[in-house]
Design an enzyme around this catalytic site. Structure first.
Site, PDB file in Angstrom:
ATOM      1  CD  GLU A  88      11.129 -53.641 -10.700  1.00 34.77           C
ATOM      2  OE1 GLU A  88      11.558 -54.783 -10.968  1.00 34.77           O
ATOM      3  OE2 GLU A  88      10.201 -53.087 -11.315  1.00 34.77           O
ATOM      4  CG  ASP A 127       7.755 -50.646  -8.870  1.00 35.41           C
ATOM      5  OD1 ASP A 127       6.822 -50.035  -8.338  1.00 35.41           O
ATOM      6  OD2 ASP A 127       7.797 -50.879 -10.089  1.00 35.41           O
ATOM      7  CG  ASP A 150       6.724 -54.418 -10.444  1.00 32.99           C
ATOM      8  OD1 ASP A 150       6.120 -55.429 -10.851  1.00 32.99           O
ATOM      9  OD2 ASP A 150       7.391 -53.685 -11.190  1.00 32.99           O
ATOM     10  CG  ASP A 196       9.687 -58.499 -11.229  1.00 32.04           C
ATOM     11  OD1 ASP A 196      10.401 -57.543 -10.915  1.00 32.04           O
ATOM     12  OD2 ASP A 196       9.157 -58.611 -12.349  1.00 32.04           O
ATOM     13  CG  ASP A 250      13.097 -57.515 -13.385  1.00 32.12           C
ATOM     14  OD1 ASP A 250      13.196 -57.589 -12.158  1.00 32.12           O
ATOM     15  OD2 ASP A 250      12.427 -56.651 -13.967  1.00 32.12           O
ATOM     16  CG  HIS A 293      14.066 -52.446 -12.812  1.00 31.84           C
ATOM     17  ND1 HIS A 293      13.098 -51.595 -13.302  1.00 31.84           N
ATOM     18  CD2 HIS A 293      13.641 -53.701 -13.088  1.00 31.84           C
ATOM     19  CE1 HIS A 293      12.118 -52.313 -13.854  1.00 31.84           C
ATOM     20  NE2 HIS A 293      12.430 -53.591 -13.723  1.00 31.84           N
ATOM     21  CG  HIS A 339       0.964 -52.326 -16.762  1.00 26.79           C
ATOM     22  ND1 HIS A 339       1.291 -53.019 -15.622  1.00 26.79           N
ATOM     23  CD2 HIS A 339       2.119 -51.810 -17.241  1.00 26.79           C
ATOM     24  CE1 HIS A 339       2.595 -52.938 -15.419  1.00 26.79           C
ATOM     25  NE2 HIS A 339       3.124 -52.208 -16.377  1.00 26.79           N
ATOM     26  CD  GLU A 392       9.387 -49.472 -13.048  1.00 28.31           C
ATOM     27  OE1 GLU A 392       9.707 -50.666 -13.033  1.00 28.31           O
ATOM     28  OE2 GLU A 392       8.195 -49.076 -12.969  1.00 28.31           O
TER      29      GLU A 392
END
Length: 498
Positions: free
Chosen positions: A330, A358, A401, A371, A369, A333, A164, A294
């Site tokens: 992802e 992801d 991710d 991750d 989330d 997600h 990012h 996404e």
């Protein structure tokens, strides 16, 4: 006795002379070795520990050191290896179903989780600060992180990374100052990545700053919409400059908290206009990368407009953007939207919009989330079945991710987590290839639908039947015989491959 003292004196003189000669030789050796050391030091840059208190600054004052001094370049050692800093299943050059593993995978390191992750969560403060961090968000600190990023990538043995804009460089007081900061960090990144490493994708961070409280492209404020466009424009430019292969849009706050104060239709129209402008600018600057959306259902908003793969695909079709975008799926997600990752990937694949993955997962007992790195070999095998059906992901790939757990605080944990994630997906690839080569699962599926291999079935699938013909056949055949789906057998075959 009178003869004893002189003899002792003579012996002392002899010993003293011998010691002095040996000392001289020793001193000469020390000086010689010190000279050699100075020559070697001049030829090879010194290795400094990854500690901000170390004297590792170069002539310009920019800190340079080895960030992971105890970590070697990670190599493949095979399933029997007990070395936690080695690959057991991921063998980059090994050919599987006509492609090298590295070409099926196209692994990428996520800059934000790997180098900006702190272990903080909604209920607790950060738990880790890496040795090279000085606690600031300065430009010098941003450059230091970038050096750590490329040392990590090289030692891990991958050749892609994702970022990012605000994660890799600090914001300034104005857009002009912010862009200048980004240019400075990107120039260093360009130098460090050389010719072999490039971004899998870049993106703009349009959700953290208070200005985005109502969204970015869907904000009710025109000024925010314009600011967001300026930020995406710059992020696309630097992604292109670095040789990025894709560009991602994640609408973290593109949605609503309540429909009572939201004009959903107008917000969706605005988002479509924003994406149209992105397509136009991509072509204007000659960026050939894929634009990716996404999906995520909620969190931080109550409802985000790219809820899941089906919703995002419908949006693209409605606004005539289906040929300009693909999806970045992802896995965590997918869980939040009530689907499996396999479902989201298959939905994307059959709609021709599977672009990137992801590679993470969530904890089924935790509602947000999380991750986490994907460690479930069964899930990885399902993922790779779709990737193989899709013919691979290029120019997309697998971006990690994923972040370390709050309780994992050692620098080597950064390597262990990525190694484990890469090995899990490599095992998934091997298992998926085994299932395809065996053919039993595919044959089970074929037999389940074999009635449609008839003449009438072919007509139905070609769109050449009507209700009158089907009614006639139904009356002719009577009550249909329904065969077993053999679900348990399918699961048995799948599990046997693991």
């Amino acid at each position: 006795m009178k003869y004893w003292f002189p003899n002792v004196f003579k012996l002392d003189l002899f010993l003293l002379t011998t010691i002095r000669m040996k000392s001289a030789v020793f001193l000469f050796l020390v000086l010689f070795l010190n000279g050699v050391a100075n020559i070697v030091t001049a030829a090879v840059p010194p290795t400094c520990p990854a500690d901000v208190e170390s004297d590792c600054a170069n002539g310009s004052g920019e800190w340079e050191g080895e960030f992971f001094p105890g970590i070697p370049k990670i190599k493949y050692e095979g399933p029997s290896s007990k070395n936690h800093l080695a690959y057991k299943w991921y063998n980059a050059e090994e050919e599987i179903l006509g492609k090298n593993m590295k070409d099926w995978m196209r692994f990428s390191v996520a800059f934000w989780h790997t180098f900006r992750g702190t272990g903080g969560d909604p209920f607790g403060a950060p738990t880790k600060i890496w040795p090279w961090e000085d606690g600031t968000d300065s430009l010098a600190m941003a450059k230091r992180r970038m050096r750590a990023n490329f040392e990590f990538i090289n030692k891990l043995g991958v050749d892609r990374w994702c970022f990012h804009d605000r994660d890799i460089s600090p914001a300034g007081k104005t857009i002009k100052e912010t862009n200048a900061n980004l240019d400075a960090v990107v120039a260093l990144a360009k130098e460090l990545q050389g010719t072999k490493i490039r971004p899998l994708w870049g993106t703009a961070q349009l959700f953290h700053h208070p200005r985005f409280m109502h969204g970015a492209a869907t904000s009710s404020e025109l000024g925010v919409y314009a600011y967001s466009a300026a930020q995406v424009k710059k992020a696309m430019e630097v992604t292109h400059y670095l040789g990025g292969e894709n560009y991602v849009f994640w609408g973290g706050r593109e949605g609503y908290q309540s429909l009572l104060n939201t004009d959903m239709e107008r917000e969706l129209d605005h988002m479509a206009r924003f994406f149209e402008a992105a397509v136009e600018y991509k072509k204007k600057i000659g960026f050939n990368g894929t634009l990716l959306i996404e999906p995520k259902p909620q969190e931080p908003t109550k409802h985000q407009y790219d809820w899941d793969a089906a919703t995002a695909t419908n949006f693209l079709r409605k606004y005539g953007l289906i040929d300009e975008f693909k999806l970045n799926i992802e896995c965590n997600h997918a869980t939040l939207s009530g689907h499996s990752c396999h479902h989201e990937l298959e939905t994307s694949r059959i709609n021709g919009v599977l672009g990137n993955i992801d590679a993470n997962t969530g904890d089924p007992q935790v509602g947000w989330d999380t991750d986490q790195f994907m460690m479930d070999v069964g899930e990885a095998t399902s993922v790779m079945l779709t990737v193989i059906k899709n013919g691979g992901l290029a120019p997309g790939g697998f971006n990690f991710d994923a972040k370390l757990r709050r309780e994992s605080t050692d620098v080597e944990d950064l390597f262990i987590s990525h190694i484990a994630g890469m090995d899990t997906l490599a095992r998934g690839l091997r298992n998926a290839a085994k299932l395809i080569e065996d053919g039993s699962l595919a044959e089970l599926v074929r037999k389940r639908y074999q009635s449609f291999d008839s003449e009438l079935g072919a007509q139905i699938e070609a769109g050449k039947t009507d209700f009158e013909l089907l009614e006639k056949k139904a009356m002719e055949w009577g009550e249909p015989v329904v065969a077993s789906a053999k679900q348990e057998l399918a699961e048995m075959i799948f599990q046997a491959a693991l």
